[in-house]
Design a protein around this motif. Structure first.
Motif, PDB file in Angstrom:
ATOM      1  N   LEU C 154       0.829  -1.207   0.000  1.00 17.47           N
ATOM      2  CA  LEU C 154       0.000   0.000   0.000  1.00 17.47           C
ATOM      3  C   LEU C 154       0.861   1.254   0.000  1.00 17.47           C
ATOM      4  CD1 LEU C 154      -2.737  -0.894   2.629  1.00 17.47           C
ATOM      5  CD2 LEU C 154      -2.952  -0.875   0.151  1.00 17.47           C
ATOM      6  N   LEU C 155       2.074   1.136   0.552  1.00 17.39           N
ATOM      7  CA  LEU C 155       2.938   2.303   0.664  1.00 17.39           C
ATOM      8  C   LEU C 155       3.829   2.474  -0.561  1.00 17.39           C
ATOM      9  CD1 LEU C 155       3.876   1.788   4.389  1.00 17.39           C
ATOM     10  CD2 LEU C 155       2.775   3.818   3.478  1.00 17.39           C
ATOM     11  N   ARG C 156       3.875   1.445  -1.402  1.00 11.05           N
ATOM     12  CA  ARG C 156       4.658   1.575  -2.630  1.00 11.05           C
ATOM     13  C   ARG C 156       3.728   2.052  -3.736  1.00 11.05           C
ATOM     14  NH1 ARG C 156       6.632  -3.572  -0.751  1.00 11.05           N
ATOM     15  NH2 ARG C 156       5.366  -4.633  -2.294  1.00 11.05           N
ATOM     16  N   HIS C 157       4.221   2.957  -4.550  1.00  8.21           N
ATOM     17  CA  HIS C 157       3.341   3.486  -5.579  1.00  8.21           C
ATOM     18  C   HIS C 157       3.363   2.595  -6.801  1.00  8.21           C
ATOM     19  CE1 HIS C 157       2.675   7.655  -3.844  1.00  8.21           C
ATOM     20  NE2 HIS C 157       3.047   6.840  -2.903  1.00  8.21           N
ATOM     21  N   GLU C 158       2.702   1.447  -6.677  1.00  8.63           N
ATOM     22  CA  GLU C 158       2.658   0.513  -7.788  1.00  8.63           C
ATOM     23  C   GLU C 158       1.218   0.138  -8.064  1.00  8.63           C
ATOM     24  OE1 GLU C 158       5.051  -3.030  -7.667  1.00  8.63           O
ATOM     25  OE2 GLU C 158       6.176  -2.135  -6.025  1.00  8.63           O
ATOM     26  N   THR C 162      -4.719  -2.668  -7.534  1.00  5.05           N
ATOM     27  CA  THR C 162      -5.592  -2.246  -8.624  1.00  5.05           C
ATOM     28  C   THR C 162      -5.732  -3.340  -9.679  1.00  5.05           C
ATOM     29  OG1 THR C 162      -4.726  -0.038  -8.277  1.00  5.05           O
ATOM     30  CG2 THR C 162      -5.989  -0.391 -10.288  1.00  5.05           C
ATOM     31  N   LEU C 206      -0.698   4.846 -10.044  1.00  9.31           N
ATOM     32  CA  LEU C 206      -1.886   5.691 -10.021  1.00  9.31           C
ATOM     33  C   LEU C 206      -1.477   7.106  -9.613  1.00  9.31           C
ATOM     34  CD1 LEU C 206      -4.647   3.511  -8.338  1.00  9.31           C
ATOM     35  CD2 LEU C 206      -4.239   3.909 -10.760  1.00  9.31           C
ATOM     36  N   PRO C 207      -2.186   8.114 -10.166  1.00 10.31           N
ATOM     37  CA  PRO C 207      -1.864   9.488  -9.752  1.00 10.31           C
ATOM     38  C   PRO C 207      -2.232   9.690  -8.290  1.00 10.31           C
ATOM     39  CG  PRO C 207      -3.894   9.440 -11.024  1.00 10.31           C
ATOM     40  CD  PRO C 207      -3.322   8.047 -11.069  1.00 10.31           C
ATOM     41  N   VAL C 208      -1.450  10.512  -7.606  1.00  8.27           N
ATOM     42  CA  VAL C 208      -1.742  10.855  -6.217  1.00  8.27           C
ATOM     43  C   VAL C 208      -2.244  12.280  -6.189  1.00  8.27           C
ATOM     44  CG1 VAL C 208      -0.771  11.178  -3.921  1.00  8.27           C
ATOM     45  CG2 VAL C 208      -0.039   9.256  -5.322  1.00  8.27           C
ATOM     46  N   PHE C 209      -3.470  12.464  -5.695  1.00 11.41           N
ATOM     47  CA  PHE C 209      -4.087  13.788  -5.689  1.00 11.41           C
ATOM     48  C   PHE C 209      -3.669  14.538  -4.444  1.00 11.41           C
ATOM     49  CE2 PHE C 209      -7.428  16.726  -4.502  1.00 11.41           C
ATOM     50  CZ  PHE C 209      -7.695  17.390  -5.678  1.00 11.41           C
ATOM     51  N   ARG C 210      -2.637  15.321  -4.517  1.00 14.52           N
ATOM     52  CA  ARG C 210      -2.185  16.140  -3.390  1.00 14.52           C
ATOM     53  C   ARG C 210      -1.189  17.168  -3.892  1.00 14.52           C
ATOM     54  NH1 ARG C 210      -2.387  14.030   1.716  1.00 14.52           N
ATOM     55  NH2 ARG C 210      -1.628  16.030   2.377  1.00 14.52           N
ATOM     56  N   GLU C 213       1.484  17.529  -0.850  1.00 13.62           N
ATOM     57  CA  GLU C 213       1.779  16.225  -0.264  1.00 13.62           C
ATOM     58  C   GLU C 213       3.122  16.173   0.468  1.00 13.62           C
ATOM     59  OE1 GLU C 213       3.255  11.937  -1.575  1.00 13.62           O
ATOM     60  OE2 GLU C 213       2.559  13.290  -3.153  1.00 13.62           O
ATOM     61  N   GLU C 216       3.520  17.896   3.887  1.00 10.06           N
ATOM     62  CA  GLU C 216       2.710  17.325   4.965  1.00 10.06           C
ATOM     63  C   GLU C 216       3.210  15.945   5.367  1.00 10.06           C
ATOM     64  OE1 GLU C 216      -1.527  17.718   5.158  1.00 10.06           O
ATOM     65  OE2 GLU C 216      -1.452  19.199   3.553  1.00 10.06           O
ATOM     66  N   ARG C 217       3.660  15.162   4.398  1.00  8.52           N
ATOM     67  CA  ARG C 217       4.194  13.851   4.770  1.00  8.52           C
ATOM     68  C   ARG C 217       5.364  14.014   5.720  1.00  8.52           C
ATOM     69  NH1 ARG C 217       5.742  10.187  -0.089  1.00  8.52           N
ATOM     70  NH2 ARG C 217       6.265   8.735   1.569  1.00  8.52           N
ATOM     71  N   GLU C 221       5.708  12.428   9.310  1.00  9.62           N
ATOM     72  CA  GLU C 221       6.753  11.482   9.688  1.00  9.62           C
ATOM     73  C   GLU C 221       7.503  11.951  10.926  1.00  9.62           C
ATOM     74  OE1 GLU C 221       8.833  10.757   6.001  1.00  9.62           O
ATOM     75  OE2 GLU C 221       7.050   9.656   5.378  1.00  9.62           O
TER      76      GLU C 221
END
Lengths: 228, 228, 228
Positions: C154-158, C162, C206-210, C213, C216-217, C221
Motif C-alpha cells: 500500500l505504501l509503494r506506488h505501484e 488495482t 496511479l496518480p496521487v491527488f495532493r 503532499e 505534509e508527509r 513522519e
C-alpha cells in the motif's frame, strides 16, 4: 484392571492449570513490551491478553472450532490480572529477564504441544497439527511485537520457532507410533523445552546460508527507507 | 398496553443508520492515514474499508457468527465511497483535524456499545462481551496503523481504549441490572463519548507507573534498532 | 450433445495445479524477504507459508468456509519445500528479480480470480466477491511485509492491488452477464495479468491527488518518530 498414576479427570485439571499458567507467562512477556514502550495500564492489558491468548485464538479460527476463551474466559481473566500486577512490578521483573526467558520456554513448550494435540483431536493431518502447534506458540508473540513496534521473533536469530516445531513433531511422531497421550505429551514438551533451553543457555542460533548477506541487507534496508 | 417513544423497527433502522455512520467516520480516519502517507486511491480504499469494518470483522470471527458485511456489504460500500471522496478532499478534512477527533469519539462510542450488545446477544460472558466492545472499537484502527506504518493507539498516551472499555462496562453493568436495551445503550454510549471527549478536550492520559522509564526505553530502542 | 475442449475433471486438475503454482510463486516472494532480512531457515518457512496461503486463509475465515489447506495441506507442503530450496538459492533468484516480478504477476492474476470465484460460489454478493479476490491476492503479501518490517504494497506506488481488483471485476462482470466459467476466468486472469504486466513494464502508478503532499508527509513522519 489397569493401574494408572493419574486418572483422566485429574490429568484434565492438571493440563488446564498448566494451560492457564502458560497464558500468564506469555502475558508477562506482553506486559514487558508494554513497559519498555512506556504504555499505560490499558496498553499493558491489551498486550498481555493478545500475547497470552492470541496464538490459540488464531489456531481455533483456522481449525474452525469455537475460540477457547469465548465461553470460559479464565485465560483472559488471568492475563488481565497479570497485566495489572505487571504495571506496577515490571521494572523488578525486567531485572530478572534471564529467569523470565526460562518461564517463557516453559510456556512455549506447553502451548506448542497443547496446540498440536487440539489440532490432531479435530482430525487435522499431522503437518497441519504441527503448524498449529507452532502457531499457538508463536503468533501471540508476533502480534505483540507488531503492535509494540518491536522486531518480531523471526528477525531475531534465536532458536524459538524451531523449538516449538521440534516439540510438535515429536508429539505427532509419538502419537502416530501409537504411544499414549500423556507420555507423548511429556516427550514433546521435553523436546521443545530442552531445545529452547539449550538455545538460551548457549546462545544457539540456526546457521544463515548467505555469503554476501551483509552487503545485500544493507542495500535492502536503504531501499526500504526510501520507499517508506 | 405500553407506550414507547420508539418502536422496535424504527429503533433497528436508527441503530443501522448510526452503525454505517460509525463505519464512515472510521473510514475517514483510515483515509487520512492514506493521505498522509501519499497513497493512491486504491490505498485510500483499502485503509478506509479495513478501518471501517476491521474491528467488527475480528469480533464476528472470534464470536463465530457470520461476518456482518458478507451478506449485505452496505458498510463496505459506504467506506469505499468515503475513500474516493476523501482522495480528493483529504487536505481540507485534515485541516479540521480537531473536529474529526470528535466524530471519531462518536464512532468509537457507537461501535463499542454495538459490539458489546452483539456479543451478549450470542451468549458470551460479560467479560468477553466487554472485550468484544473494545475489539470492535479499536482493532480496525490498529490494523490501519500497522499497514500505514504509524505507531498504534497503544503507543500514544491517550485515553482511547479506556473510553471504549468503560462504555462497554457501563452497558454490561446496566444490562446485568435489568435495565432495558435502549437506555442501557444510551448510558454506555454517553460514558464512552464523555470520557473520550474529556480526554480530547483536556489532553487527559492515564498515568504511567515507571520511575526509570526514560532510561530503560532508550536502552530498549537501541537494542531494537540493532536487531532490526 | 455439446463438445467441450476441456472436461470438468481435467479443468479441476488444471486449476488445482495452477493454484498450487501460485502459492509457490508467492512463497518465493516471502522467502526473498526472509533472505534480505538474513533470517534462518525457520524464518524462510514461516514467511513462505504465510505469504503463500495467508490471503486465502483470511478469505476463507471471512466467508466462513473451511480453510482450504486444513484438510489437505498440499499448498503448505509446496510452500515449505519452496522455503527450504530458497534458503540455499535466494541470492541467485534475487538476481533474477525482474523475471520474478512476472511470475508474481501470474500468481496475483490466478489467485485474484480464484478468490472471486470461490466467494461467488458460496453466494457472496459481487462487491464482496471482488473484495475477496483482492484479499486472496494481496493479504498474504501484507502480512509478509509486516512481519519482515518492510513497507507494505500500500505504501509503494505501484499498480498491484488495482490489477487484482480489475481482474476480479472483469470476472464478476462476465459471470453476471452469463458468460461460462472458463472464458470468464480467462478474461479476469488476462485483465489482472495485463494491467500488472504493463505496470511492471512501464513503471505505471496511479496518480496521487495532493498538491502539498511532500511537506505534509514530512510533518507527519516527524510526528510519528517523536511518538514511536
Amino acid at each position: 484392571m489397569q493401574t494408572t498414576l493419574i486418572n483422566p479427570a485429574e490429568l484434565f485439571r492438571l493440563v488446564y492449570f498448566f494451560d492457564i499458567l502458560a497464558a500468564v507467562v506469555f502475558a508477562v512477556s506482553g506486559a514487558l513490551v508494554a513497559s519498555r514502550k512506556g504504555m499505560d495500564v490499558m496498553g499493558f492489558m491489551w498486550l498481555a491478553v493478545i500475547t497470552g491468548v492470541g496464538g490459540g485464538t488464531v489456531r481455533d479460527l483456522i481449525l474452525d472450532v469455537p475460540v477457547f476463551w469465548v465461553q470460559n474466559p479464565a485465560h483472559v481473566s488471568a492475563c488481565l490480572v497479570t497485566a495489572v500486577v505487571m504495571h506496577f512490578v515490571a521494572p523488578l521483573v525486567e531485572s530478572r529477564y534471564r529467569t523470565l526467558l526460562w518461564f517463557d520456554a516453559f510456556g512455549l513448550a506447553l502451548v506448542s504441544i497443547a496446540g498440536t494435540v487440539k489440532a490432531l483431536d479435530v482430525g487435522a493431518p499431522a503437518l497441519v497439527a504441527i503448524a498449529m502447534g507452532a502457531v499457538t506458540g508463536t503468533v501471540g508473540g508476533m502480534i505483540r511485537d507488531t503492535l509494540g513496534h518491536v522486531p518480531s521473533v523471526l528477525l531475531r536469530h534465536e532458536i524459538y520457532v524451531t523449538a516449538s516445531v521440534l516439540g510438535a513433531c515429536t508429539y505427532a511422531g509419538l502419537d502416530a507410533a501409537g504411544v499414549e497421550r500423556l507420555p507423548a505429551m511429556i516427550g514433546g514438551f521435553l523436546t521443545t523445552f530442552t531445545v529452547r533451553g539449550l538455545a538460551i543457555r548457549f546462545g544457539w542460533s540456526l546457521p544463515v546460508f548467505r555469503a554476501s548477506e551483509k552487503q545485500e541487507r544493507w542495500t535492502s534496508e536503504r531501499r526500504d527507507s526510501e520507499q517508506g
